[in-house]
Design a protein around this motif. Structure first.
Motif, PDB file in Angstrom:
ATOM      1  N   LEU A 183       1.507   7.951  -1.990  1.00 45.72           N
ATOM      2  CA  LEU A 183       1.094   6.729  -1.925  1.00 45.72           C
ATOM      3  C   LEU A 183       2.513   5.237  -1.995  1.00 45.72           C
ATOM      4  O   LEU A 183       1.552   4.518  -0.862  1.00 45.72           O
ATOM      5  CB  LEU A 183       1.299   6.667  -3.540  1.00 45.72           C
ATOM      6  N   ILE A 184       3.082   5.850  -1.712  1.00 49.66           N
ATOM      7  CA  ILE A 184       4.361   5.222  -0.867  1.00 49.66           C
ATOM      8  C   ILE A 184       4.741   4.685   0.015  1.00 49.66           C
ATOM      9  O   ILE A 184       4.337   3.808   0.996  1.00 49.66           O
ATOM     10  CB  ILE A 184       6.112   5.651  -1.764  1.00 49.66           C
ATOM     11  N   THR A 229       1.529  -7.243  -7.377  1.00 52.30           N
ATOM     12  CA  THR A 229       1.887  -5.876  -7.621  1.00 52.30           C
ATOM     13  C   THR A 229       1.124  -5.269  -5.605  1.00 52.30           C
ATOM     14  O   THR A 229       1.697  -4.121  -5.530  1.00 52.30           O
ATOM     15  CB  THR A 229       0.993  -4.908  -8.655  1.00 52.30           C
ATOM     16  N   ILE A 230       0.425  -6.034  -5.415  1.00 52.83           N
ATOM     17  CA  ILE A 230       0.303  -4.849  -4.131  1.00 52.83           C
ATOM     18  C   ILE A 230       1.105  -5.318  -2.892  1.00 52.83           C
ATOM     19  O   ILE A 230       0.898  -4.147  -2.164  1.00 52.83           O
ATOM     20  CB  ILE A 230      -0.943  -6.044  -3.399  1.00 52.83           C
ATOM     21  N   PHE A 231       2.029  -6.006  -2.534  1.00 54.82           N
ATOM     22  CA  PHE A 231       2.790  -6.768  -2.154  1.00 54.82           C
ATOM     23  C   PHE A 231       4.184  -5.371  -2.254  1.00 54.82           C
ATOM     24  O   PHE A 231       4.954  -5.722  -0.611  1.00 54.82           O
ATOM     25  CB  PHE A 231       3.161  -8.482  -1.739  1.00 54.82           C
ATOM     26  N   THR A 232       4.644  -5.412  -3.405  1.00 53.02           N
ATOM     27  CA  THR A 232       5.171  -4.351  -3.487  1.00 53.02           C
ATOM     28  C   THR A 232       4.933  -2.815  -2.654  1.00 53.02           C
ATOM     29  O   THR A 232       5.514  -2.371  -2.369  1.00 53.02           O
ATOM     30  CB  THR A 232       5.346  -4.402  -4.900  1.00 53.02           C
ATOM     31  N   SER A 257       5.189  -4.244   3.890  1.00 58.52           N
ATOM     32  CA  SER A 257       4.730  -4.088   5.942  1.00 58.52           C
ATOM     33  C   SER A 257       4.160  -4.974   6.492  1.00 58.52           C
ATOM     34  O   SER A 257       4.133  -4.554   8.110  1.00 58.52           O
ATOM     35  CB  SER A 257       5.701  -2.266   6.320  1.00 58.52           C
ATOM     36  N   VAL A 258       3.079  -5.361   5.677  1.00 58.07           N
ATOM     37  CA  VAL A 258       2.515  -5.822   6.257  1.00 58.07           C
ATOM     38  C   VAL A 258       2.700  -7.344   7.339  1.00 58.07           C
ATOM     39  O   VAL A 258       3.321  -8.139   7.340  1.00 58.07           O
ATOM     40  CB  VAL A 258       1.046  -6.820   5.300  1.00 58.07           C
ATOM     41  N   THR A 259       1.615  -7.133   8.510  1.00 61.80           N
ATOM     42  CA  THR A 259       1.886  -7.929   9.721  1.00 61.80           C
ATOM     43  C   THR A 259       0.759  -8.489  10.313  1.00 61.80           C
ATOM     44  O   THR A 259       0.419  -9.978  10.128  1.00 61.80           O
ATOM     45  CB  THR A 259       2.554  -7.904  10.292  1.00 61.80           C
ATOM     46  N   LYS A 260      -0.475  -8.365   9.563  1.00 56.90           N
ATOM     47  CA  LYS A 260      -1.678  -9.076   9.747  1.00 56.90           C
ATOM     48  C   LYS A 260      -2.201  -8.771   8.133  1.00 56.90           C
ATOM     49  O   LYS A 260      -2.911  -7.836   7.817  1.00 56.90           O
ATOM     50  CB  LYS A 260      -3.079  -8.024  10.879  1.00 56.90           C
ATOM     51  N   ARG A 296       6.557 -13.247  -0.091  1.00 56.93           N
ATOM     52  CA  ARG A 296       6.192 -11.840   0.409  1.00 56.93           C
ATOM     53  C   ARG A 296       5.618 -11.858   1.902  1.00 56.93           C
ATOM     54  O   ARG A 296       5.777  -9.530   2.271  1.00 56.93           O
ATOM     55  CB  ARG A 296       5.350 -11.073  -0.982  1.00 56.93           C
ATOM     56  N   CYS A 297       5.698 -11.999   2.620  1.00 60.37           N
ATOM     57  CA  CYS A 297       5.222 -11.427   3.813  1.00 60.37           C
ATOM     58  C   CYS A 297       5.614 -12.719   4.904  1.00 60.37           C
ATOM     59  O   CYS A 297       5.452 -13.461   5.367  1.00 60.37           O
ATOM     60  CB  CYS A 297       3.957 -11.431   3.737  1.00 60.37           C
ATOM     61  N   GLN A 298       6.913 -12.677   4.967  1.00 63.57           N
ATOM     62  CA  GLN A 298       7.558 -14.280   5.269  1.00 63.57           C
ATOM     63  C   GLN A 298       7.913 -13.459   7.191  1.00 63.57           C
ATOM     64  O   GLN A 298       8.069 -14.275   8.057  1.00 63.57           O
ATOM     65  CB  GLN A 298       8.565 -13.968   5.470  1.00 63.57           C
TER      66      GLN A 298
END
Length: 515
Positions: free
Chosen positions: A77-78, A101-104, A108-111, A134-136
């Motif tokens: 999951l991680i 919770t989602i972005f923890t 690593s989301v870039t899109k 959380r998505c800089q």
């Protein structure tokens, strides 16, 4: 029971080196059984897979398989969350409490894609700001139906995501200030797409200069799209411009842009906009132009097309949809295209009336022509098709739709066009399936597609690769069940807009998804 003594002996074989190493370690694993191929019974090999290898495996799974694999264990999951770069969220207002919770998990989301149904209430400024914190490192953002977002939220978002490269918005209501904030704060922005936007009521500030990194602009279905004129004019390094179904006087904007020296624009796509020959004459000064689409621009005539042909020597792709107005794509315009555009590789003619002489000129002088589409052309008969088959030596793919041709015309491709790999014949009532056998008899590797019939050899792979726009599903057109099932009226009432998608796939595949 039922096993031979040799089989039982092989199962109990152990390697001395492995036994000795296990005994030296004092590990109880020395009692594990080792087979001849080196596999240790009872050993958990999956747990020893490195995280980067496991992440690479997840990236090659489908979305459903990836979700199922993520719940196998906590480690998976991680790893699955850390390796996911693209995320699509239902952007309803209920999203706010679970954003941390989602972005923890997906750190690593870039899109990112935020979509909201028109019947639901979308996320507001607070939710967008929380996401930006959380998505800089976000590089691509797509907003669809997020009607609760305002200029304030978009300005705060842009300050936190300074590395944004692609920004796409559709059916949103924020205004010019929010748009200007994105352009001002995101210095690396390369692509800007605005579709069905209802928040722009006044022009973009003429004093504002677009980022030098902006290379692609797309406006679609904007009532007052001309308000973005200062933005287009200010993009000094703009290479691709797409304006589709946007109201406004576009001649003036193209005239202003034509005064630049060394204009870098390479691609222009225009559909259902107010453009005259004066605008085409200004476009003809873009000497680096390689791709031009003129789709249903009723005020454009052959005079403007002649200007483009005489000055745009690098033109490689030309799409013309005359909308049956008989003003563009006729004899004079196409003859000048043949005489001046020697590098033409792709030509699409829809609802125009070319003469036999102009088609012969194109077939003779455009020696690099590889992709050709002829749709809804009443003057296209067997003689014209036979001429193309005889003289287009480099032609690789051809699409004929809604033209009055017969089996005789299609059969000409059995001997002509030696490099032809694919032929499509759609909505041609006088063409039967019998011609397929004649084509395959001489050219076994030719891919033939006729309405509901498609024959493709195993040795030829259809190059329907991923599109550049990236990532959005490709529309499909329902085909008729028979060649003669529909009347003559249905042939010419057919919408030929999907043809552009066909040639986009062809050009990408011949030369070689997005949020």
């Amino acid at each position: 029971m039922g096993q031979s003594s040799s089989a039982r002996h092989r199962r109990n074989l152990t390697r001395p080196s492995q036994i000795s190493s296990s005994m030296m370690d004092g590990s109880s694993k020395g009692t594990d059984l080792v087979q001849e191929d080196g596999v240790i019974e009872g050993h958990d090999y999956i747990s020893s897979i490195p995280d980067d290898v496991l992440s690479s495996i997840f990236n090659n799974l489908s979305t459903s398989d990836r979700k199922i694999s993520a719940v196998v264990c906590k480690r998976w999951l991680i790893v699955e969350g850390q390796g996911r770069n693209r995320l699509v969220l239902n952007a309803r207002q209920e999203l706010l409490p679970i954003i941390p919770t989602i972005f923890t998990r997906f750190d690593s989301v870039t899109k990112l894609v935020l979509r909201c149904d028109r019947r639901s209430v979308s996320i507001d400024d607070e939710s967008l700001i929380q996401i930006s914190l959380r998505c800089q490192n976000l590089s691509r953002l797509k907003l669809r139906g997020c009607r609760e977002l305002t200029d304030v939220g978009l300005a705060a978002f842009s300050k936190n995501t300074k590395y944004l490269k692609k920004f796409s918005t559709g059916s949103c209501l924020f205004g010019v200030k929010g748009m200007n904030a994105v352009l001002e704060n995101c210095k690396y922005l390369e692509e800007l797409s605005i579709k069905r936007h209802h928040g722009v009521l006044e022009p973009v500030s003429p004093d504002f200069i677009a980022s030098d990194s902006l290379k692609t602009i797309c406006f679609r279905e904007i009532y007052n799209g001309h308000c973005f004129g200062p933005l287009i004019i200010g993009a000094k390094n703009l290479k691709r411009l797409k304006i589709l179904r946007c109201m406004g006087d576009w001649d003036r904007i193209f005239q202003t842009m034509s005064t630049r020296k060394d204009n870098p624009i390479m691609e222009i796509v225009l559909e259902r906009i107010q453009l005259t020959d004066a605008g085409l004459e200004s476009i003809s000064r873009y000497t680096n132009l390689e791709t031009l689409h003129l789709v249903k621009t009723p005020e454009c005539t052959d005079m403007g097309l002649i200007s483009v042909a005489e000055n745009c020597k690098k033109l490689r792709k030309l799409h013309i949809d005359g909308w049956r107005m008989n003003r563009i794509g006729n004899h004079d315009g196409l003859v000048n295209i043949a005489n001046h555009c020697s590098n033409l590789q792709e030509l699409v003619l829809i609802s125009v009336n070319p003469s036999s002489e102009s088609l012969e000129e194109l077939a003779t002088k455009c020696k690099t022509l590889e992709r050709l589409a002829l749709c809804g052309i009443e003057t296209m008969g067997d003689i014209e098709i036979s001429c193309i088959a005889e003289k287009c030596v480099e032609l690789k793919k051809i699409c004929i739709k809604g033209c009055p041709i017969t089996d005789k015309g299609v059969e000409a491709f059995a001997w002509g066009c030696p490099n032809l790999v694919k032929i499509k014949v759609k909505k041609c009532r006088d063409v039967s399936g019998k011609v397929i056998d004649k084509l395959k008899a001489r050219r076994m590797n030719l891919v033939v597609s006729m309405d509901s019939i498609q024959i493709e050899p195993e040795s030829v792979v259809d190059d329907g690769g991923d599109g550049g726009d990236g990532g959005e599903s490709e529309p499909t057109a329902s085909s008729s069940s028979s060649n003669g099932g529909s009347g003559s009226g249905s042939v010419f009432n057919t919408r030929f807009g999907l043809l552009a998608f066909t040639f986009r796939r062809w050009s990408i595949g011949g030369g070689g998804r997005s949020v």
